[in-house]
Design an enzyme around this catalytic site. Structure first.
Site, PDB file in Angstrom:
ATOM      1  N   HIS A   1       0.863  -1.185   0.000  1.00 25.64           N
ATOM      2  CA  HIS A   1       0.000   0.000   0.000  1.00 25.64           C
ATOM      3  C   HIS A   1       0.892   1.226   0.000  1.00 25.64           C
ATOM      4  CE1 HIS A   1      -3.115   2.850   0.697  1.00 25.64           C
ATOM      5  NE2 HIS A   1      -2.628   3.205   1.872  1.00 25.64           N
TER       6      HIS A   1
ATOM      7  N   ASP B   1      -7.710   1.664   2.361  1.00 21.93           N
ATOM      8  CA  ASP B   1      -7.260   2.604   3.390  1.00 21.93           C
ATOM      9  C   ASP B   1      -8.135   3.837   3.569  1.00 21.93           C
ATOM     10  OD1 ASP B   1      -5.491   3.223   5.463  1.00 21.93           O
ATOM     11  OD2 ASP B   1      -4.241   4.478   4.191  1.00 21.93           O
TER      12      ASP B   1
END
Length: 1122
Positions: free
Chosen positions: A58, A182
């Site tokens: 990420h 996220d």
């Protein structure tokens, strides 16, 4: 004994490894099958537990470090992260073993890396993509936020990222799933957009802790989410909430950034741990399996900026897979581990044919624990949020002008730079305001540079339009000004200047234009040479005092511009010469008797509030003001400021009594004017009894000194307490506009009760905000605009404004520097209090598009326990929040994303600005304490307040159009005309009409160049579904100088032909209701959703667009003479 077991196991494992050698030889000339997408997935057995191991990273496109710092691995003292090393390392390890898989999300970073690679590396990447070993998920330029982002910007950044992937790798790089692991909450409109882009599924990382607990217990972690009730089945998308956000199982992070133990398989080592590690992992996946409905679980193996040393991961994951599968086979566990991707997991779930629960609302607000409601970021860094909104405005204008102006293709470079910058701004740590301060500055730097570079397109187009020849030397500079600070050096320093305005929407707009100028007299001329009405208004002191403002302007020149669809219009402004002292004829009258003076004063009386007030004709001659008054103080108010008692003496008061009589007559005349009603409308008349009945509580109402702001649509009643009522022709609404502030909690964040309010979290100390005390700082009345001004001692100011001919009411506010001398952080809000009976219900927009009903202290799908009653009732407001009853809808339209709620009956609250002194411990590592020029940040913004009848279709359409106009505001440029006289200007083409006016209900969402001879076209239907909501338009007749030759429809992101998309269907537990908003908190029966009526019928360039539909086309075109 243990040593023997270890050695026996070691022999078995060595045999397995030998068998596997043939598949781990590096691929120099890959001859294995080349299947991508779902065809590349490992075959699963639905009778055993399929554990999908998904390696991923990420990579935030800016957060604790800037985009460049993250890519290059700079400033590792802040965070050890280097994206270039991640991609280098991953590609190397994928190439070593065809069983391995990896997914990548952020096209912005991938593209930075890709353009720097050698042909050899590019060849390998192409091979990995063709074989499905490297898969792209999401695929947008960044992983966008879903609260503050606008749907137009979301579509654009997906289009940009997916176009790069499609042009580089073809269909094998096409993402099949959304990957929003996220963002801090998830919007319904985003789900609808993804479905329209042709995605098959969506995976989420963060959902509310109470929601997640309930879903795990009831096996509802995976669902079918309906994105839009009007669009129906076409907006449905499979949605899965990940079990462990996006992290590996505890103890199984094999990264250089982690401290977890590796898998040690040497039986001779005292650290041999295969059995314990495998047992621990199997226990974890079985627990996860118990919360889902199929024999498939997805295990995310990665985290923030992981895989900088990919070998560490793959070496351990290879062992984890090998040894777990061996144990499963030996013990008959029916568990199979294999490398996989979200696409392949989704395909396996689909093949198992589960029956899914449904969802029709959204995932806001998000809370991670009882005191951590992530609702502060809805407002954090308000100036950055405003700049992002301006950036979108510029981007749409420049894309449109590149097409309409028929400009050279080489402009694509600067246009692409702006697309990239805007894509970065959508990132969930950019527009949200949850980044470090130096990163916020870098985002602003990137966007500002991109806008300035790309404005060459506007300047070329304006010059070509004005002079009818692109090769002629430009006459004007078309300067960009800081209008939000009432600052523009060009208009301030020019005696003649041209105002050029572009309207980016497809209908006529009446727009108030405010141009910063010096004091004086001005004339404004329309393109046809006629002088139009204008008004000079002094700039409020709080605006002048903005610390970042560098301007000499003392006034704004205000006029109303009628702007054509996708049109360019220029206005010529002249500053009139001042009357010099030698031009003034002075009288030498001497008054022997004071009564003669008073008589002359009365006969020549000029009603003076201020000589700066534009009601006054600036062409008066000074001799009209009788001597001995040589100068009148601009701030003298003859009605209130003169106390005649101090002039009296005990002998002769005749003259003073005459003065008192004049003052009394003046007051009477002014009061009559203030109470005069527009004769064209019959407004209700308020007597004392009606005022008492309109009050919230029965009480004796004392009529204070009152005044009105009024135009043909409304009257705004004001007294010494501020605004009290909005009076319309058919109804009167109580209205109070009041600024408040919340004080932020602060603590050491060691437990939930020590949580601080910060960049992410809104956590006020009290349940009632502190009201600010207003001080009336004046009124302005003129032919264009009327204003009521007020200031507070807490560094906040309001200007309440109505314009002639416009049906909305503007609240212009300046907030800051927020005082922190008491060492307490504060969050400033405004409340609009009314007598609307909304029963605790209110509506907020989803990314600027559809509206969702909210209910105070409730959630639609679980029983809410609320420890934070203020923050837990806040929702994102991208463009609009409203309350309503049977007769009245009060809507507030915002100029940027803000947090909002309705915490009290009949009230709307919006958070404007935040300044906090403590971090909230969610990673950013610094307090949200923005400073500019050495002082706390000052923000300026505006709200538009609409009061409509929700049952009036015309009112509703007008409201929808105003929402779009507020997001896509006309863009103003100022050019000096000191060297271009009026006659020369009149010979130019000062009025360009890009399109014919679109029918009500349709919006030209996108017009941009696509290839050399094609353009990208999106038409949106913004009306709600009804019997006549489908609208037809002939694309051959839309544009005036662009002829559409042919069209071919694509998905929303323009990366697939719509005819190639096959919509997945799922079995569901319960049918969707016809309308979530109608069903929520409604005890009456609501009809179930009906089947779609089918696709619209098109006839070549005549297309039909259904309610809430956005249709996207690649269109062949040519330029024609308009």
């Amino acid at each position: 004994m243990m040593l023997i077991l270890k050695r026996n196991m070691s022999v078995t494992l060595l045999l397995l490894c030998v068998v596997g050698l043939s598949s781990s030889i590096p691929l120099n000339d890959v001859s294995s099958r080349e299947e991508c997408g779902y065809e590349s997935c490992t075959k699963v057995n639905q009778d055993e537990l399929n554990v999908h191991i998904v390696p991923h990273t990420h990579d935030d496109v800016g957060w604790l470090k800037t985009v460049d710092q993250y890519y290059y691995g700079s400033r590792n003292n802040i965070q050890k992260a280097g994206v270039q090393y991640i991609l280098d390392s991953v590609i190397k390890e994928l190439w070593q073993d065809p069983k391995r898989r990896f997914i990548y999300v952020e096209t912005a970073f991938f593209w930075m890396w890709w353009v720097r690679q050698s042909d050899d590396v590019r060849h390998k990447v192409h091979t990995l993509v063709r074989q499905g070993r490297l898969q792209f998920v999401g695929g947008a330029w960044s992983m966008n936020d879903e609260a503050a982002s606008h749907y137009q910007s979301t579509i654009d950044q997906f289009t940009w990222g997916l176009k790069k992937l499609n042009e580089t790798f073809g269909p094998c790089a096409m993402p099949r799933v959304g990957w929003q692991i996220d963002p801090f909450g998830h919007s319904r409109e985003f789900a609808s957009l993804l479905a329209a882009m042709g995605y098959d599924g969506l995976f989420l990382g963060r959902i509310d802790y109470q929601d997640k607990r309930a879903r795990l217990k009831q096996k509802r972690m995976e669902m079918l989410w309906r994105g839009d009730d009007d669009l129906g089945k076409s907006s449905d998308i499979f949605t899965g909430a990940l079990y462990n956000t996006y992290s590996p199982p505890p103890g199984f992070c094999f990264d250089v950034l982690c401290d977890d133990e590796p898998i040690i398989d040497d039986p001779n080592s005292p650290m041999f741990n295969v059995e314990t590690r495998i047992d621990s992992f199997i226990k974890y996946v079985l627990e996860q399996r118990n919360n889902f409905r199929t024999n498939n679980v997805i295990i995310t193996m990665g985290g923030d900026f992981t895989y900088q040393d990919a070998l560490m991961w793959y070496k351990n994951l290879d062992k984890l897979i090998e040894y777990t599968n061996m144990k499963s086979a030996k013990d008959g566990l029916k568990i199979k581990l294999f490398y996989s991707t979200p696409d392949c997991y989704l395909k396996a779930v689909k093949d198992s044919d589960p029956t899914l629960p449904t969802k029709q609302d959204d995932f806001f607000p998000y809370a991670s624990d009882p005191t951590a409601y992530w609702t502060g970021y809805f407002t954090s860094r308000p100036t950055t949020k405003f700049f992002e909104r301006q950036g979108n405005d510029y981007l749409q204008m420049l894309k449109q002008l590149q097409v309409l102006g028929g400009l050279e293709e080489h402009n694509s470079f600067v246009l692409n730079e702006l697309k990239s910058s805007m894509g970065v701004m959508q990132h969930h740590d950019a527009i949200t305001g949850t980044e470090k301060q130096h990163v916020a500055h870098d985002y602003e730097r990137l966007l500002d540079a991109a806008v300035e570079d790309a404005l060459i397109i506007a300047r070329q187009a304006f010059n070509k339009i004005a002079q009818r020849d692109a090769l002629k030397q430009p006459l004007f500079g078309y300067d960009r000004c800081r209008f939000n600070e009432s600052s523009c050096p060009t208009s301030e320093n020019s005696r003649r200047f041209v105002v050029t305005i572009y309207n980016p929407v497809g209908w006529i707009v009446m727009e108030p234009i405010h141009v910063p100028v010096l004091d004086g007299a001005y004339e404004v001329y329309a393109p046809n040479g006629e002088k139009i009405t204008s008004q000079l208004v002094d700039i409020p002191e709080p605006v002048k005092n903005i610390p970042t403002r560098k301007s000499k302007a003392s006034h704004e020149l205000v006029f109303i511009a009628k702007l054509h669809p996708l049109g360019v219009k220029s206005f010529y402004v002249k500053k009139l010469s001042k009357i010099s002292r030698r031009d003034v004829v002075y009288t030498n009258e001497y008054y022997g008797n004071i009564n003669d003076y008073w008589k002359n004063l009365h006969d020549n009386f000029v009603e003076i509030h201020s000589l700066n007030d534009t009601n006054v004709d600036h062409e008066f001659k000074q001799e009209q003001i009788p001597l001995p008054i040589a100068k009148v103080d601009a701030k003298v108010n003859i009605e209130k400021d003169i106390n005649a008692d101090i002039l009296k003496d005990k002998d002769d008061n005749v003259d003073v009594e005459e003065l008192e009589r004049i003052i009394k007559e003046t007051k009477t005349e002014t009061a009559v004017k203030a109470r005069s009603l527009d004769k064209k409308l019959n407004y209700p008349n308020l007597n004392e009894e009606e005022l008492r009945m309109l009050a919230d509580e029965a009480m004796v109402v004392e009529r204070a000194d009152e005044d009105y702001l009024e135009n043909e649509y409304m009257k705004i009643r004001i007294d010494n307490t501020g605004v009290t009522h909005m009076i319309l022709p058919d109804r009167t609404t109580n209205l109070k506009v009041q600024l408040h502030y919340w004080t932020g909690c602060y603590g050491n964040n060691t437990n939930t009760h020590e949580r601080s309010s910060g960049a992410y979290i809104f956590r006020p100390q009290t349940t009632v905000p502190y009201a600010m005390t207003y001080r009336n700082s004046g009124t302005v009345k003129g032919p264009i605009v009327q204003e009521y001004r007020a200031e507070t001692k807490e560094n906040a100011a309001s200007v309440l404004r109505i314009y002639n001919g416009l049906n909305y009411f503007v609240h212009d506010f300046v907030v800051g520097p927020i005082p922190i001398e008491d060492k307490v952080g504060k969050e400033y809000v405004v409340r609009y209090d009314t007598n609307v009976v909304n029963n605790g219900e209110f509506y907020t927009d989803s990314n600027g598009r559809q509206m969702l009903k909210r209910k105070l202290n409730e959630r639609p799908q679980w029983n809410l326990t609320l420890e934070e009653p203020i923050a837990g009732n806040y929702y994102p407001v991208t463009n609009k929040i409203s309350i309503q009853d049977e007769q009245t809808r009060i809507s507030i339209l915002t100029d940027r994303s803000e947090g909002g709620s309705s915490l009290e009956e009949g009230s709307i609250e919006l958070m404007l600005h935040r300044r906090l002194l403590h971090d909230d411990a969610f990673g950013v590592g610094e307090a949200l304490d923005e400073v500019a020029e050495g002082k706390g940040l000052v923000m300026r913004g505006h709200h538009k307040l609409l009061n409509i009848n929700p049952k009036n279709a015309i009112d509703v359409i007008a409201e929808r159009k105003l929402v779009i106009q507020t997001n896509l505001q006309p863009i103003v440029f100022i050019s000096s005309a000191d060297n271009v006289d009026f006659d020369t200007w009149m010979k130019l083409d000062n009025c360009f009409k890009g399109t014919k006016e679109l029918p009500d209900g349709l919006h030209l969402l996108t017009l941009e160049p696509w290839t050399r001879d094609s353009l990208l076209l999106r038409i949106e239907n913004y009306v709600d579904k009804s019997n006549n909501s489908t609208i037809e338009i002939d694309l051959s007749e839309v544009f005036n100088n662009v002829k559409i030759i042919s069209i071919k429809e694509t998905t929303l992101a323009a990366n697939r032909w719509v005819e190639d998309v096959e919509k997945w269907t799922w079995k569901v537990e319960n049918e969707f209701s016809e309308s979530f908003n109608l069903e929520y908190n409604n005890f009456d029966s609501v009809p179930r959703a009906r089947a779609d009526a089918g696709e619209a019928t098109d006839d070549r360039l005549k297309i039909q667009i259904k309610a809430k539909q956005i249709r996207t086309f690649i269109a062949k075109y040519k330029m024609v003479e308009s």
